[in-house]
Write a protein that holds these residues in place. Structure first.
Motif, PDB file in Angstrom:
ATOM      1  N   GLY A   6       1.676  -2.217   5.360  1.00  0.00           N
ATOM      2  CA  GLY A   6       1.787  -0.757   5.346  1.00  0.00           C
ATOM      3  C   GLY A   6       2.469  -0.250   4.096  1.00  0.00           C
ATOM      4  N   TRP A  14      -5.450   9.619   4.472  1.00  0.00           N
ATOM      5  CA  TRP A  14      -5.648   8.597   5.494  1.00  0.00           C
ATOM      6  C   TRP A  14      -4.830   7.348   5.192  1.00  0.00           C
ATOM      7  CZ3 TRP A  14      -6.790   7.606  10.200  1.00  0.00           C
ATOM      8  CH2 TRP A  14      -7.240   6.364  10.594  1.00  0.00           C
ATOM      9  N   THR A  53      -1.067   8.041   5.518  1.00  0.00           N
ATOM     10  CA  THR A  53      -0.698   8.199   6.927  1.00  0.00           C
ATOM     11  C   THR A  53      -0.627   6.844   7.625  1.00  0.00           C
ATOM     12  OG1 THR A  53      -1.743  10.365   6.987  1.00  0.00           O
ATOM     13  CG2 THR A  53      -1.348   9.299   9.097  1.00  0.00           C
ATOM     14  N   CYS A  54      -1.627   6.005   7.413  1.00  0.00           N
ATOM     15  CA  CYS A  54      -1.613   4.678   8.042  1.00  0.00           C
ATOM     16  C   CYS A  54      -0.465   3.826   7.506  1.00  0.00           C
ATOM     17  CB  CYS A  54      -2.941   3.969   7.815  1.00  0.00           C
ATOM     18  SG  CYS A  54      -4.220   4.535   8.924  1.00  0.00           S
ATOM     19  N   GLN A 103       1.218  -1.437  16.050  1.00  0.00           N
ATOM     20  CA  GLN A 103       0.984  -1.757  14.635  1.00  0.00           C
ATOM     21  C   GLN A 103      -0.365  -2.442  14.445  1.00  0.00           C
ATOM     22  OE1 GLN A 103       4.780  -3.867  13.630  1.00  0.00           O
ATOM     23  NE2 GLN A 103       4.499  -2.752  11.709  1.00  0.00           N
ATOM     24  N   LEU A 120      -3.118   0.177  14.894  1.00  0.00           N
ATOM     25  CA  LEU A 120      -3.212   1.054  13.727  1.00  0.00           C
ATOM     26  C   LEU A 120      -3.849   0.333  12.544  1.00  0.00           C
ATOM     27  CD1 LEU A 120      -2.613   3.811  12.492  1.00  0.00           C
ATOM     28  CD2 LEU A 120      -0.322   2.990  11.948  1.00  0.00           C
ATOM     29  N   THR A 121      -3.531  -0.935  12.373  1.00  0.00           N
ATOM     30  CA  THR A 121      -4.142  -1.721  11.305  1.00  0.00           C
ATOM     31  C   THR A 121      -5.641  -1.859  11.526  1.00  0.00           C
ATOM     32  OG1 THR A 121      -2.090  -2.966  11.005  1.00  0.00           O
ATOM     33  CG2 THR A 121      -4.092  -3.941  10.100  1.00  0.00           C
ATOM     34  N   PHE A 170      -7.402   1.363  10.814  1.00  0.00           N
ATOM     35  CA  PHE A 170      -7.538   1.579   9.377  1.00  0.00           C
ATOM     36  C   PHE A 170      -8.645   0.707   8.790  1.00  0.00           C
ATOM     37  CE2 PHE A 170      -6.595   0.549   4.969  1.00  0.00           C
ATOM     38  CZ  PHE A 170      -6.611   1.820   4.434  1.00  0.00           C
ATOM     39  N   GLY A 201     -11.476   3.127   8.005  1.00  0.00           N
ATOM     40  CA  GLY A 201     -11.219   3.452   6.612  1.00  0.00           C
ATOM     41  C   GLY A 201     -12.451   3.623   5.750  1.00  0.00           C
TER      42      GLY A 201
END
Length: 151
Positions: A31, A47, A50-51, A133, A136-137, A140, A144
């Motif tokens: 991150g 984006w 934020t991630c 986490q 969220l990864t 992304f 993404g």
């Protein structure tokens, strides 16, 4: 199950928090790199920032719980190895925790099943933050490219 075995099993479970912490540390560093790379680019994307920020915040929050879980794992392991006079050791532990302002005085004399449940709750909180986490990864990674194309 005897109390010394319960303490030993709890300590073993709490030590699994170290693996969670190592995974979280890697994701937190990812991150940080993601966030920094967005500023190095000439056109930083909201984006990515934020991630990256989300991974950093979740990682730091997880680190707090990891420290608490590791502390409890050490205490439970120490008490499990010396469970012969557990009542005296419990009183000494409560006095030490109260003297160091790590526990309010009114929380002394709790039964061990409540202490074990509380320690495992800390481990669950840590695991939930690591799961957030990872989620969220993955979001992304999979979203993404589409968000970059969409603009």
């Amino acid at each position: 199950m005897s109390i010394d075995m319960q303490l030993q099993v709890t300590a073993s479970l709490l030590r699994r928090g170290d693996s969670l912490d190592r995974l979280s540390t890697g994701l937190t560093l990812l991150g940080a790199l993601l966030g920094l790379s967005q500023f190095v680019l000439s056109n930083p994307g909201v984006w990515g920032v934020t991630c990256g920020s989300g991974l950093l915040v979740l990682g730091l929050w997880q680190k707090y719980w990891a420290v608490r879980v590791a502390f409890d794992a050490d205490l439970f392991q120490h008490l499990a190895q010396r469970a012969a006079n557990l009542d005296e050791r419990t009183q000494a532990l409560d006095q030490a925790l109260t003297a160091l302002n790590l526990q309010p005085a009114d929380r002394s004399d709790r039964p061990w099943n409540q202490r074990i449940a509380g320690a495992l709750t800390l481990l669950r909180r840590q695991a939930l933050l690591v799961a957030a986490q990872v989620l969220l990864t993955l979001v992304f990674i999979f979203a993404g490219p589409w968000l970059a194309v969409a603009g």
